[in-house]
Design a protein around this motif. Structure first.
Motif, PDB file in Angstrom:
ATOM      1  N   HIS A  67      37.100  28.800  48.491  1.00  0.00           N
ATOM      2  CA  HIS A  67      37.266  27.989  47.280  1.00  0.00           C
ATOM      3  C   HIS A  67      38.008  28.774  46.198  1.00  0.00           C
ATOM      4  CE1 HIS A  67      35.138  24.262  48.143  1.00  0.00           C
ATOM      5  NE2 HIS A  67      34.191  24.966  48.754  1.00  0.00           N
ATOM      6  N   LEU A  68      37.693  30.031  46.069  1.00  0.00           N
ATOM      7  CA  LEU A  68      38.323  30.838  45.026  1.00  0.00           C
ATOM      8  C   LEU A  68      39.791  31.112  45.344  1.00  0.00           C
ATOM      9  CD1 LEU A  68      35.330  33.266  44.426  1.00  0.00           C
ATOM     10  CD2 LEU A  68      36.227  31.599  42.787  1.00  0.00           C
ATOM     11  N   GLU A  69      40.097  31.331  46.619  1.00  0.00           N
ATOM     12  CA  GLU A  69      41.501  31.548  46.997  1.00  0.00           C
ATOM     13  C   GLU A  69      42.329  30.286  46.736  1.00  0.00           C
ATOM     14  OE1 GLU A  69      40.951  34.955  50.470  1.00  0.00           O
ATOM     15  OE2 GLU A  69      40.838  32.826  50.997  1.00  0.00           O
ATOM     16  N   ARG A  70      41.739  29.126  47.001  1.00  0.00           N
ATOM     17  CA  ARG A  70      42.428  27.865  46.706  1.00  0.00           C
ATOM     18  C   ARG A  70      42.619  27.714  45.194  1.00  0.00           C
ATOM     19  NH1 ARG A  70      46.199  24.200  47.600  1.00  0.00           N
ATOM     20  NH2 ARG A  70      45.621  22.128  46.823  1.00  0.00           N
ATOM     21  N   SER A  71      41.603  28.103  44.410  1.00  0.00           N
ATOM     22  CA  SER A  71      41.712  28.040  42.946  1.00  0.00           C
ATOM     23  C   SER A  71      42.827  28.946  42.448  1.00  0.00           C
ATOM     24  CB  SER A  71      40.386  28.454  42.299  1.00  0.00           C
ATOM     25  OG  SER A  71      39.365  27.549  42.613  1.00  0.00           O
ATOM     26  N   THR A  88      38.312  33.406  37.926  1.00  0.00           N
ATOM     27  CA  THR A  88      38.650  33.304  39.349  1.00  0.00           C
ATOM     28  C   THR A  88      38.887  34.683  39.949  1.00  0.00           C
ATOM     29  OG1 THR A  88      39.652  31.137  38.981  1.00  0.00           O
ATOM     30  CG2 THR A  88      40.251  32.290  41.001  1.00  0.00           C
ATOM     31  N   TYR A  89      39.665  35.512  39.241  1.00  0.00           N
ATOM     32  CA  TYR A  89      39.929  36.866  39.741  1.00  0.00           C
ATOM     33  C   TYR A  89      38.630  37.669  39.873  1.00  0.00           C
ATOM     34  CZ  TYR A  89      44.936  36.154  38.811  1.00  0.00           C
ATOM     35  OH  TYR A  89      46.225  35.697  38.816  1.00  0.00           O
ATOM     36  N   LEU A 109      42.580  42.747  41.691  1.00  0.00           N
ATOM     37  CA  LEU A 109      42.210  43.366  40.419  1.00  0.00           C
ATOM     38  C   LEU A 109      43.435  43.908  39.680  1.00  0.00           C
ATOM     39  CD1 LEU A 109      38.920  45.144  41.525  1.00  0.00           C
ATOM     40  CD2 LEU A 109      39.119  43.254  39.900  1.00  0.00           C
ATOM     41  N   TYR A 110      44.381  44.479  40.425  1.00  0.00           N
ATOM     42  CA  TYR A 110      45.625  44.920  39.781  1.00  0.00           C
ATOM     43  C   TYR A 110      46.362  43.718  39.175  1.00  0.00           C
ATOM     44  CZ  TYR A 110      45.234  49.624  41.777  1.00  0.00           C
ATOM     45  OH  TYR A 110      44.817  50.889  42.089  1.00  0.00           O
ATOM     46  N   LYS A 111      46.337  42.596  39.893  1.00  0.00           N
ATOM     47  CA  LYS A 111      46.964  41.378  39.384  1.00  0.00           C
ATOM     48  C   LYS A 111      46.260  40.895  38.117  1.00  0.00           C
ATOM     49  CE  LYS A 111      48.616  36.878  41.069  1.00  0.00           C
ATOM     50  NZ  LYS A 111      48.681  35.965  42.237  1.00  0.00           N
ATOM     51  N   ASN A 131      35.854  44.330  32.503  1.00  0.00           N
ATOM     52  CA  ASN A 131      35.337  43.791  33.758  1.00  0.00           C
ATOM     53  C   ASN A 131      36.177  44.258  34.937  1.00  0.00           C
ATOM     54  OD1 ASN A 131      35.459  41.763  36.021  1.00  0.00           O
ATOM     55  ND2 ASN A 131      33.796  40.822  34.861  1.00  0.00           N
ATOM     56  N   PHE A 132      37.478  44.067  34.835  1.00  0.00           N
ATOM     57  CA  PHE A 132      38.349  44.387  35.970  1.00  0.00           C
ATOM     58  C   PHE A 132      38.405  45.895  36.232  1.00  0.00           C
ATOM     59  CE2 PHE A 132      40.555  40.351  34.398  1.00  0.00           C
ATOM     60  CZ  PHE A 132      39.786  39.552  35.233  1.00  0.00           C
ATOM     61  N   ASN A 133      38.396  46.688  35.170  1.00  0.00           N
ATOM     62  CA  ASN A 133      38.403  48.139  35.373  1.00  0.00           C
ATOM     63  C   ASN A 133      37.123  48.628  36.036  1.00  0.00           C
ATOM     64  OD1 ASN A 133      40.916  49.341  34.413  1.00  0.00           O
ATOM     65  ND2 ASN A 133      40.378  48.529  32.403  1.00  0.00           N
ATOM     66  N   SER A 134      36.001  48.012  35.672  1.00  0.00           N
ATOM     67  CA  SER A 134      34.745  48.441  36.289  1.00  0.00           C
ATOM     68  C   SER A 134      34.727  48.103  37.780  1.00  0.00           C
ATOM     69  CB  SER A 134      33.548  47.803  35.575  1.00  0.00           C
ATOM     70  OG  SER A 134      33.511  46.404  35.791  1.00  0.00           O
ATOM     71  N   GLN A 135      35.213  46.909  38.142  1.00  0.00           N
ATOM     72  CA  GLN A 135      35.252  46.532  39.554  1.00  0.00           C
ATOM     73  C   GLN A 135      36.259  47.385  40.335  1.00  0.00           C
ATOM     74  OE1 GLN A 135      34.574  42.579  41.000  1.00  0.00           O
ATOM     75  NE2 GLN A 135      34.922  41.721  38.967  1.00  0.00           N
ATOM     76  N   LEU A 136      37.404  47.646  39.715  1.00  0.00           N
ATOM     77  CA  LEU A 136      38.416  48.464  40.387  1.00  0.00           C
ATOM     78  C   LEU A 136      37.906  49.884  40.614  1.00  0.00           C
ATOM     79  CD1 LEU A 136      41.254  48.813  41.515  1.00  0.00           C
ATOM     80  CD2 LEU A 136      42.070  49.241  39.168  1.00  0.00           C
ATOM     81  N   ALA A 137      37.211  50.430  39.623  1.00  0.00           N
ATOM     82  CA  ALA A 137      36.649  51.784  39.777  1.00  0.00           C
ATOM     83  C   ALA A 137      35.677  51.834  40.947  1.00  0.00           C
ATOM     84  CB  ALA A 137      35.948  52.200  38.483  1.00  0.00           C
TER      85      ALA A 137
END
Length: 729
Positions: A67-71, A88-89, A109-111, A131-137
């Protein structure tokens, strides 16, 4: 068509509130599967909602990911909708994490970070950057890329600083400290670790005290990181205050949760009473007043016991794992939305604190408290394992991929509780109980060999300690050597080699003494270059025994005195102190310093009695009997020898029971554990990042956890018996 969508959204809300998640999903899927086209933004919102429900209430990560990839594809054609794109990301990254797809997770996450850099940097944008930096780390940690992980966390720290958000700054500061603790240390990195620690203290002090009360997750994360740092540098004394802080926080939180539960029960009872139609007006008025009062208390308690950072956007999933099907008060959130990430579930943190208390209490002989904590921690873990579907007969091949990480957290904790139980039981010569705990460890390892791969060397080490405790020194040395070979921990290698050297010395023949020298000699020569206090104390213990065997008594005395100072002043390990004192007392007697020998041996006997350490008591009593005989104190000699014989008989009975057990041969047998590993590559990939959350160099054991039985003691350290005509055991 928008009104149709809104109607189905409302119906989905209704079913979700009733707990009918399947019906809620069907309402939402009706929009996605409709033959009539909805606006892309309507479909995106619907698919986001479906993915959220699936992640929160099911294990169907693959369906949520679809579902998320379609979104994401739909959003590519929409130039605006920044918030929807970020959500979504964030959720799609979470799904990739749960299925172990790290490269696509990093790509998404880079996107996402590229998206945040292309818009005006307001507060919302900076929060999404965090948020994204924490997940990427975290993804980089799983790949072992610590340096880039630290750089990513530093970027998050900068974003948090730009919006003046100290709780978020603390989250990133603590995470940076965490990663630095995972890295290999040298002189430069040791300085960087200390700087990270100091920054945590500075940022924590900037958070107002009334807001700290709402940061329970950060409190635990920060205090545990400080403890692991102190353990890493063997600063046991300064770690104690952090242990006390954690224990006090847990007691306070437990009391708050209990009060919250009582108020909830009372409110439910009042609601039931007020629903009756036959209540007199005066009684109804009193009940209503009471209802208002309890409702107010409940509201204020709920605010106090849950993080203020959790307000709003609560449907965003935690950053680090997908175990979200728990009430808010059962979570220890680390940061405000849109992060809401946990380090570990509250139950795992509670168990970890119990484990830390055991690690610090066991060397001091606080066995009653250790027993209570072992029982408490294992009860917590066993309940959580059942919730994860890990019951009798379940093996790691049966686990769903998304459950592997969380199962690993609890299984690793369980093994460390069992390890400490074995150590406590062996200290008290409770051999049958130690056998049972060690067999449990073997059985868990057999069922989950890849998840628990790091425990293989610990099990071999404990088999060695058990074998040594029951007088099987050849077998003990074998298992210690195996443990040293298969572990990747330098500390563990050193400890096991020192243990093996002691076992070889206990055998007593020339060949075994040579093997002990081969093990301990190189370690002693390099001890100042790479080891900590625990390792140094163990090496000095074994090296001192070797020097005694070689009749170099004065040099042995010097080395053992240094080891005693480390064990007593810096480590506070009473069991190790007792063993050092016993050897030093025997040395003083061999050097004809009877006054010092008497004083030292009495201190050692007092400590051994406090610990319930029967072999060391017998060892001390044996040497004291020789002292009294040498001094001609016949009365003291007879009294002392009678007590020794009583203890000796007690020990022999326990040893006989242990040797007659069905598990005895299985545990001492000179055969390395062999197990079949399933889908090892996938499992290792999933577990690769586990040290980020569980194993921050918690010691396998503190000090020499098993004393030498009396038979070995007399043979090894009774230096002057032949000249005095003394009979050995």
């Amino acid at each position: 068509m928008e009104s149709v969508a809104e109607g189905l959204w409302g119906l989905a809300d209704y079913h979700e509130k009733k707990g009918e998640i399947g019906k809620a999903v069907k309402c939402l899927e009706a929009i996605c599967q409709s033959h009539v086209s909805f606006l892309p933004i309507v479909e995106v919102k619907t698919r986001l909602r479906i993915a959220t429900l699936l992640l929160r209430h099911s294990q169907n990560v693959t369906h949520a990911k679809s579902h998320l990839e379609r979104s994401q594809l739909l959003l590519n054609s929409i130039p605006s909708c920044f918030d929807l794109k970020c959500r979504t990301y964030a959720l799609l990254s979470q799904c990739y994490h749960l299925v172990g797809a790290i490269p696509p997770q990093k790509q998404i996450l880079y996107k996402a970070l590229q998206l945040t850099s292309a818009v005006a940097p307001d507060v919302s944008v900076k929060l999404w950057c965090c948020n994204f930096n924490s997940q990427l780390a975290n993804a980089l940690i799983i790949e072992g890329d610590y340096q880039n992980s630290i750089s990513t966390l530093e970027s998050g720290y900068v974003s948090a600083s730009q919006i003046c958000y100290p709780e978020l700054q603390m989250f990133f500061a603590a995470s940076i400290l965490h990663v630095r603790l995972l890295m290999q240390w040298d002189d430069q990195t040791a300085v960087e670790v200390e700087q990270a620690l100091n920054r945590c203290d500075q940022v924590w002090d900037t958070i107002p005290s009334e807001r700290r009360a709402h940061c329970l997750g950060l409190l635990f994360y920060n205090e545990l990181s400080h403890i692991f740092y102190r353990l890493r540098i063997s600063d046991y004394k300064n770690a104690v205050k952090h242990v006390d802080n954690l224990d006090a926080a847990i007691k306070q939180d437990t009391n708050n949760m209990s009060q919250l539960q009582q108020l909830t029960l009372e409110l439910n009872a009042l609601n039931q009473s007020l629903s009756r139609s036959d209540i007199p007006p005066r009684e109804r008025s009193a009940l209503s007043a009471r209802h208002t009062r309890v409702q107010g208390q409940l509201t204020s308690m709920a605010i106090a016991t849950t993080s203020s950072t959790s307000a709003g956007n609560d449907y965003l999933e935690p950053t680090y794992f997908g175990n979200t099907r728990r009430a808010l008060q059962d979570k220890l959130l680390l940061a405000p939305p849109p992060i809401n990430g946990e380090w570990l579930p509250k139950s795992a943190v509670y168990a970890l604190v119990d484990l830390i208390v055991i690690i610090f209490g066991r060397p001091k002989g606080n066995f009653k408290e250790c027993d209570k904590r072992i029982q408490s921690g294992m009860h917590i873990i066993e309940e959580e394992l059942v919730r994860l579907g890990i019951t009798d007969g379940v093996r790691e091949v049966d686990l769903q991929h998304s459950a592997i990480w969380m199962a690993g957290v609890y299984l690793m904790l369980l093994m460390q509780f069992l390890e400490n139980k074995v150590a406590v039981d062996l200290t008290r010569s409770e051999f049958l109980e130690a056998q049972e705990a060690l067999v449990q460890m073997k059985n868990w390892f057999t069922r989950f060999p890849t998840i628990l791969q790091a425990c293989e060397s610990i099990i071999e080490m404990l088999r060695g300690q058990y074998a040594h405790s029951v007088g099987c020194y050849n077998e003990a040395a074998f298992h210690y050597v195996v443990a040293a070979k298969i572990t990747e921990s330098k500390s563990m290698q050193i400890m096991c080699q020192a243990y093996a050297a002691v076992s070889y010395l206990c055998i007593g023949d020339a060949e075994s003494s040579s093997q002990a020298l081969d093990l301990i000699g190189p370690l002693y020569r390099m001890k100042d270059s790479f080891i900590g206090l625990r390792e140094e104390a163990s090496i000095l213990f074994a090296y001192g025994l070797l020097l005694m065997k070689q009749q170099d008594l004065q040099e042995a005395r010097n080395r053992l005195a240094k080891g005693l100072q480390i064990a007593h002043v810096q480590m506070g390990n009473l069991q190790l102190v007792s063993q050092y004192l016993t050897i030093l007392g025997n040395l003083a007697l061999a050097l004809h310093d009877t006054g010092q020998a008497r004083e030292i041996l009495r201190s050692s006997l007092t400590l051994a009695k406090k610990l319930g350490d029967i072999p060391t008591q017998i060892w001390v009593l044996f040497v004291l009997t020789g002292l009294f005989q040498q001094l001609g104190e016949k009365g003291n000699e007879m009294e002392n020898d009678d007590y020794r014989r009583k203890k000796f008989d007690e020990l022999q009975k326990r040893l006989a029971d242990a040797r007659s057990s069905i598990h005895h041969i299985e545990l001492i047998d000179k055969v390395k554990l062999e197990v079949q590993r399933f889908h090892e590559h996938d499992m290792k990939r999933t577990m690769a990042g586990q040290s980020m959350t569980v194993n921050l160099d918690i010691p396998e054991s503190v000090g020499l956890s098993t004393p030498m039985p009396v038979a070995s003691s007399s043979r090894l350290v009774d230096l002057d018996t032949r000249r005095r005509g003394k009979r050995k055991f």
